[in-house]
Scaffold this motif. Sequence first.
Motif, short mmCIF file in Angstrom:
data_model
loop_
_atom_site.label_atom_id
_atom_site.label_comp_id
_atom_site.label_asym_id
_atom_site.label_seq_id
_atom_site.Cartn_x
_atom_site.Cartn_y
_atom_site.Cartn_z
N PRO A 17 0.84 -1.20 0.00
CA PRO A 17 0.00 0.00 0.00
C PRO A 17 0.88 1.25 0.00
CG PRO A 17 -0.73 -1.54 1.68
CD PRO A 17 0.54 -2.10 1.12
N ARG A 18 0.51 2.21 -0.83
CA ARG A 18 1.41 3.36 -1.01
C ARG A 18 0.70 4.69 -0.72
NH1 ARG A 18 2.71 3.70 -7.45
NH2 ARG A 18 4.76 2.98 -6.82
N ILE A 19 1.49 5.61 -0.17
CA ILE A 19 1.05 7.00 -0.11
C ILE A 19 1.87 7.74 -1.17
CG2 ILE A 19 1.05 9.15 1.21
CD1 ILE A 19 0.99 7.54 3.79
N VAL A 20 1.19 8.49 -2.04
CA VAL A 20 1.90 9.43 -2.91
C VAL A 20 1.75 10.79 -2.25
CG1 VAL A 20 2.01 10.51 -5.18
CG2 VAL A 20 1.45 8.08 -5.00
N ALA A 21 2.88 11.37 -1.81
CA ALA A 21 2.83 12.67 -1.12
C ALA A 21 3.22 13.77 -2.10
CB ALA A 21 3.78 12.66 0.07
N PHE A 22 2.44 14.84 -2.08
CA PHE A 22 2.72 16.00 -2.93
C PHE A 22 2.55 17.20 -2.01
CE2 PHE A 22 1.56 18.01 -7.32
CZ PHE A 22 2.87 18.45 -7.45
N LEU A 23 3.64 17.53 -1.30
CA LEU A 23 3.52 18.46 -0.17
C LEU A 23 3.93 19.87 -0.57
CD1 LEU A 23 5.02 16.16 2.65
CD2 LEU A 23 2.62 16.47 2.00
N GLY A 24 3.80 20.79 0.37
CA GLY A 24 4.35 22.13 0.22
C GLY A 24 3.47 23.09 -0.56
N GLY A 25 2.41 22.57 -1.19
CA GLY A 25 1.57 23.45 -2.02
C GLY A 25 2.09 23.53 -3.45
N THR A 26 2.98 22.60 -3.83
CA THR A 26 3.57 22.66 -5.18
C THR A 26 2.51 22.53 -6.28
OG1 THR A 26 5.65 21.81 -4.28
CG2 THR A 26 5.38 21.61 -6.65
N ILE A 27 1.40 21.83 -6.00
CA ILE A 27 0.34 21.73 -7.01
C ILE A 27 -0.18 23.12 -7.40
CG2 ILE A 27 -1.56 21.40 -5.31
CD1 ILE A 27 -1.30 19.75 -8.81
N GLY A 28 -0.08 24.08 -6.47
CA GLY A 28 -0.54 25.45 -6.74
C GLY A 28 0.35 26.18 -7.74
N ASN A 29 1.52 25.62 -8.04
CA ASN A 29 2.40 26.27 -9.01
C ASN A 29 1.99 25.98 -10.46
OD1 ASN A 29 5.10 25.66 -6.74
ND2 ASN A 29 4.08 27.59 -7.05
N PHE A 30 0.89 25.21 -10.61
CA PHE A 30 0.38 24.94 -11.96
C PHE A 30 -0.90 25.73 -12.19
CE2 PHE A 30 2.92 21.28 -10.94
CZ PHE A 30 3.60 21.05 -12.12
N PRO A 31 -1.09 26.30 -13.39
CA PRO A 31 -2.37 26.93 -13.70
C PRO A 31 -3.48 25.88 -13.78
CG PRO A 31 -0.91 26.97 -15.62
CD PRO A 31 -0.12 26.38 -14.49
N PRO A 32 -4.75 26.30 -13.68
CA PRO A 32 -5.84 25.33 -13.48
C PRO A 32 -5.86 24.14 -14.44
CG PRO A 32 -6.64 27.56 -13.20
CD PRO A 32 -5.20 27.68 -13.63
N GLY A 33 -5.66 24.36 -15.74
CA GLY A 33 -5.74 23.25 -16.70
C GLY A 33 -4.62 22.25 -16.47
N SER A 34 -3.39 22.75 -16.36
CA SER A 34 -2.25 21.83 -16.13
C SER A 34 -2.38 21.15 -14.78
CB SER A 34 -0.91 22.56 -16.15
OG SER A 34 -0.87 23.55 -17.08
N ARG A 35 -2.95 21.88 -13.81
CA ARG A 35 -3.10 21.31 -12.46
C ARG A 35 -3.94 20.04 -12.54
NH1 ARG A 35 -6.63 25.18 -9.39
NH2 ARG A 35 -4.89 26.58 -9.77
N ARG A 36 -5.04 20.11 -13.28
CA ARG A 36 -5.91 18.93 -13.37
C ARG A 36 -5.23 17.80 -14.15
NH1 ARG A 36 -12.16 20.97 -13.61
NH2 ARG A 36 -12.06 22.06 -11.61
N ARG A 37 -4.45 18.19 -15.18
CA ARG A 37 -3.71 17.17 -15.94
C ARG A 37 -2.69 16.46 -15.03
NH1 ARG A 37 1.06 17.91 -17.79
NH2 ARG A 37 0.90 20.18 -17.98
N VAL A 38 -1.95 17.26 -14.25
CA VAL A 38 -0.96 16.66 -13.34
C VAL A 38 -1.65 15.75 -12.33
CG1 VAL A 38 0.71 17.21 -11.49
CG2 VAL A 38 0.76 18.51 -13.62
N LEU A 39 -2.78 16.23 -11.78
CA LEU A 39 -3.50 15.40 -10.80
C LEU A 39 -4.00 14.09 -11.42
CD1 LEU A 39 -5.60 18.04 -8.79
CD2 LEU A 39 -3.70 16.64 -7.95
N ARG A 40 -4.45 14.17 -12.67
CA ARG A 40 -4.92 12.94 -13.34
C ARG A 40 -3.77 11.96 -13.51
NH1 ARG A 40 -8.37 15.85 -16.42
NH2 ARG A 40 -6.80 16.23 -18.01
N GLU A 41 -2.60 12.50 -13.86
CA GLU A 41 -1.44 11.61 -14.03
C GLU A 41 -1.03 11.00 -12.69
OE1 GLU A 41 1.33 13.97 -16.26
OE2 GLU A 41 -0.04 13.97 -17.98
N ILE A 42 -1.11 11.81 -11.64
CA ILE A 42 -0.77 11.28 -10.30
C ILE A 42 -1.78 10.20 -9.92
CG2 ILE A 42 -0.62 11.85 -7.85
CD1 ILE A 42 0.40 14.63 -8.68
N ALA A 43 -3.06 10.43 -10.25
CA ALA A 43 -4.08 9.43 -9.92
C ALA A 43 -3.73 8.08 -10.54
CB ALA A 43 -5.46 9.90 -10.39
#
Length: 345
Positions: free
Chosen positions: A166-192
């Motif tokens: 079982p794994r935790i994928v950690a994405f800390l520090g608020g780094t997801i906020g460094n992406f504009p909304p469209g890329s943010r969702r793309r990055v999240l989908r890839e992480i999923a």
Amino acid sequence: MEPLTPPEPVTQAAIRIDSHLGGAHERSLADDVLDGLTRPFKELPPKHFYDARGAQLFDQICELPEYYPTRAERAILEETATELATLTGAAELVELGSGTASKTRVLLDALTDAGTLVRYVPVDVTESMVRDCAEELTDEYPGLRVHGVIGDFERHLDRVPAAVGPRIVAFLGGTIGNFPPGSRRRVLREIAGLLGPHDHLLMGTDLVKDPEVLEAAYDDAQGVTAEFNRNVLRVLNRELGADFEPENFDHIALFDPEHEWIEMRLRARSEHTTIVRDLDLPVHFAAGEEMRTEISAKFTADRLESDLSAAELELVRWFTDPEELFALTLSRAVRDPAGASRTPG
Ligand code: SAH
Ligand code: AVI
């Protein structure tokens, strides 16, 4: 004299490091510069801040009195790590944009205490960060395996090794906020795509608050953030033979209330033309012209949930600090109605 006994063969190396940068990385910087500096409104993506000096400056930022996100996120982790260990039963922690993994130790401690931790997988573009942190963590946590991935989490998530449990994928520090909304969702989908049915995403996001507090966090009195911002010009000088004079640019940090993000820019003090020698590219700046170097989005619970759900992730837990400055969320991949999880990857 007794013959020397050969050393025991190492059957399970504690550290493995894979690097996926090199030529391709240099091309990505060149492409980003060619694309970003020839636009009507010049722009550079923030991932190029983090050479060894940029990473050091970021560490100094985390200690600044004005920069609350690191302290707030650490406080939440300290409060919740035991619960997170129980909820996830994680054998593995994959961390995207791991940096020095300073706050990560809170989680590694809890997973060690729970007796489940087997492996840590730091993923970062900064080679020295991945190597140093692998050395330090294998010293600090006897028996821990570290599989470091030197790479770009926008391009190399397929290189993250198969899970050992079982794994935790950690994405800390608020780094997801460094992406504009469209890329943010793309990055999240890839992480999923890294999440199997027993896995979780643990993500830190900064929250919307008083613009004065936000702007101070990105324009500190000691000028460390200004130096961090200008550092991207030094990276371009070194990597692409550009001739920027960093001191000829002022650091700007503004809260954009419409988009609810901080925007960092560099403003040219005088009209000039810089040559990016390796690209044979002259770049003209008017006096006062601004170039965007980073956005740092601030979230509300609603916005975060809709971004997660657009990436087929569902919220499991939402944690915040007593002042509600920062949020840490635990989510998992949405399962289809038949109960089967999506195929990872
Ligand atoms: N997670 C740490 C560090 C945050 S700073 C913390 O919470 O304090 C952002 C980190 O992400 C830096 O270490 C930087 O090198 C890394 N990074 C930024 N963009 C990246 C990308 N596209 N791929 C991989 N790492 C990236
Ligand atoms: C890494 N990232 C989340 C930081 C932030 O707050 O957006 C980078 C940073 N930029 C200026 N200060 C810190």
